[in-house]
Design a protein around this motif. Structure first.
Motif, PDB file in Angstrom:
ATOM      1  N   ILE A  47      34.924  30.302  31.834  1.00  0.00           N
ATOM      2  CA  ILE A  47      36.289  29.600  32.115  1.00  0.00           C
ATOM      3  C   ILE A  47      37.111  30.281  30.455  1.00  0.00           C
ATOM      4  O   ILE A  47      38.373  30.769  30.930  1.00  0.00           O
ATOM      5  N   GLU A  48      36.268  30.528  29.631  1.00  0.00           N
ATOM      6  CA  GLU A  48      37.163  30.926  28.638  1.00  0.00           C
ATOM      7  C   GLU A  48      37.345  31.791  28.076  1.00  0.00           C
ATOM      8  O   GLU A  48      38.108  32.593  27.779  1.00  0.00           O
ATOM      9  N   ILE A  49      36.697  32.644  28.548  1.00  0.00           N
ATOM     10  CA  ILE A  49      36.613  34.389  28.540  1.00  0.00           C
ATOM     11  C   ILE A  49      38.220  34.848  30.274  1.00  0.00           C
ATOM     12  O   ILE A  49      39.105  34.668  29.937  1.00  0.00           O
ATOM     13  N   VAL A  50      38.193  33.670  30.629  1.00  0.00           N
ATOM     14  CA  VAL A  50      38.957  33.408  31.752  1.00  0.00           C
ATOM     15  C   VAL A  50      40.215  33.489  31.188  1.00  0.00           C
ATOM     16  O   VAL A  50      41.181  34.246  31.502  1.00  0.00           O
ATOM     17  N   GLU A  51      40.356  32.334  30.995  1.00  0.00           N
ATOM     18  CA  GLU A  51      41.708  31.677  29.649  1.00  0.00           C
ATOM     19  C   GLU A  51      41.924  33.136  28.349  1.00  0.00           C
ATOM     20  O   GLU A  51      43.135  33.279  28.859  1.00  0.00           O
ATOM     21  N   ARG A  52      40.889  33.176  27.357  1.00  0.00           N
ATOM     22  CA  ARG A  52      41.048  34.802  27.297  1.00  0.00           C
ATOM     23  C   ARG A  52      41.831  36.265  28.368  1.00  0.00           C
ATOM     24  O   ARG A  52      42.755  36.687  27.267  1.00  0.00           O
ATOM     25  N   SER A  53      41.555  36.213  28.754  1.00  0.00           N
ATOM     26  CA  SER A  53      41.863  37.779  29.293  1.00  0.00           C
ATOM     27  C   SER A  53      43.129  37.213  29.602  1.00  0.00           C
ATOM     28  O   SER A  53      43.874  38.028  30.447  1.00  0.00           O
ATOM     29  N   VAL A  54      44.127  36.010  30.373  1.00  0.00           N
ATOM     30  CA  VAL A  54      44.735  35.418  31.218  1.00  0.00           C
ATOM     31  C   VAL A  54      46.034  35.782  30.041  1.00  0.00           C
ATOM     32  O   VAL A  54      46.426  36.305  29.340  1.00  0.00           O
ATOM     33  N   GLN A  55      45.218  35.366  28.636  1.00  0.00           N
ATOM     34  CA  GLN A  55      46.277  34.913  27.447  1.00  0.00           C
ATOM     35  C   GLN A  55      46.804  36.539  26.727  1.00  0.00           C
ATOM     36  O   GLN A  55      48.656  36.838  26.637  1.00  0.00           O
ATOM     37  N   HIS A  56      45.787  37.477  27.384  1.00  0.00           N
ATOM     38  CA  HIS A  56      46.092  38.804  26.853  1.00  0.00           C
ATOM     39  C   HIS A  56      46.615  40.312  28.171  1.00  0.00           C
ATOM     40  O   HIS A  56      47.008  41.388  28.073  1.00  0.00           O
ATOM     41  N   SER A  57      47.306  39.354  28.849  1.00  0.00           N
ATOM     42  CA  SER A  57      47.007  39.982  30.120  1.00  0.00           C
ATOM     43  C   SER A  57      49.112  39.908  30.092  1.00  0.00           C
ATOM     44  O   SER A  57      49.816  38.947  30.385  1.00  0.00           O
TER      45      SER A  57
END
Ligand SMILES: CC(C)(COP(=O)(O)OP(=O)(O)OC[C@H]1O[C@@H](n2cnc3c(N)ncnc32)[C@H](O)[C@@H]1OP(=O)(O)O)[C@@H](O)C(=O)NCCC(=O)NCCS
Length: 159
Positions: A47-57
């Motif tokens: 989930i942390e990677i999903v969160e990071r991907s969302v922040q930067h897209s």
């Protein structure tokens, strides 16, 4: 269908009872994670990677009321290139044209115009993207990749 409406950096489009929004604060990261961790392309994603991907897209959530029923994100410099990723519509909302509407909204977004290249990867949805002009690359020999199929193994924190 209400066409594009931009307020500041946030865009919102309405069709029947559905809304597409670029407002990241509306996204249900848990729902996105639940779908992606079982998907064929991002299996086991933490989930942390999903969160990071969302922040930067640039993200596009599809909502019915407050419920997130679909999603896509674009990785882009907003000038020359865009990569369309993590497109999904939840099963109970499929076959209503939501993904076609979502791709149309994305490709018309004012920050995503005039690109030299759009890319995406798909196992079986070529027909969906083909109607918007996506084709199998003519010169596959010009593309290279670093692929790490096991990138998420042992990293899933669950939920
Ligand atoms: C693919 C997906 C997003 C389609 O969502 P949807 O809202 O049900 O699609 P729509 O109702 O807008 O219709 C999609 C159109 O593309 C076509 N299509 C082509 N390949 C398809 C595929 N693999 N899955 C679904 N539709 C596909 C459909 O036949 C339909 O065309 P039509 O209107 O001429 O019948 C949805 O099935 C999904 O989330 N699948 C699982 C995740 C996935 O595979 N995502 C794509 C990864 S690149």
């Amino acid at each position: 269908m209400k066409e594009i409406e931009m307020a500041g950096d946030v865009g919102e489009w309405t069709r029947d009872e559905y809304v597409i929004s670029t407002d990241r604060s509306r996204l249900d990261i848990g729902a996105i994670h639940r779908f992606l961790r079982d998907s064929y392309w991002a299996a086991g994603i933490p989930i942390e990677i999903v969160e990071r991907s969302v922040q930067h897209s640039i993200t596009f959530g599809v909502f019915k009321g407050t419920e997130l029923v679909g999603f896509a994100r674009v990785i882009s410099d907003c000038a020359t290139f865009g990569y369309l990723a993590d497109v999904f519509v939840l099963p109970s909302h499929r076959c209503r044209g939501l993904s076609k509407w979502l791709i149309q909204v994305i490709l018309r977004h004012p920050d995503l115009q005039g690109f030299r290249l759009w890319l995406l990867a798909t196992r079986d949805a070529h027909g969906l993207y083909g109607r918007f002009g996506f084709k199998t690359p003519e010169r596959l020999d010009r593309y290279m990749e670093i692929r790490q199929p096991n990138a998420y193994i042992g990293r899933d924190s669950g939920e």
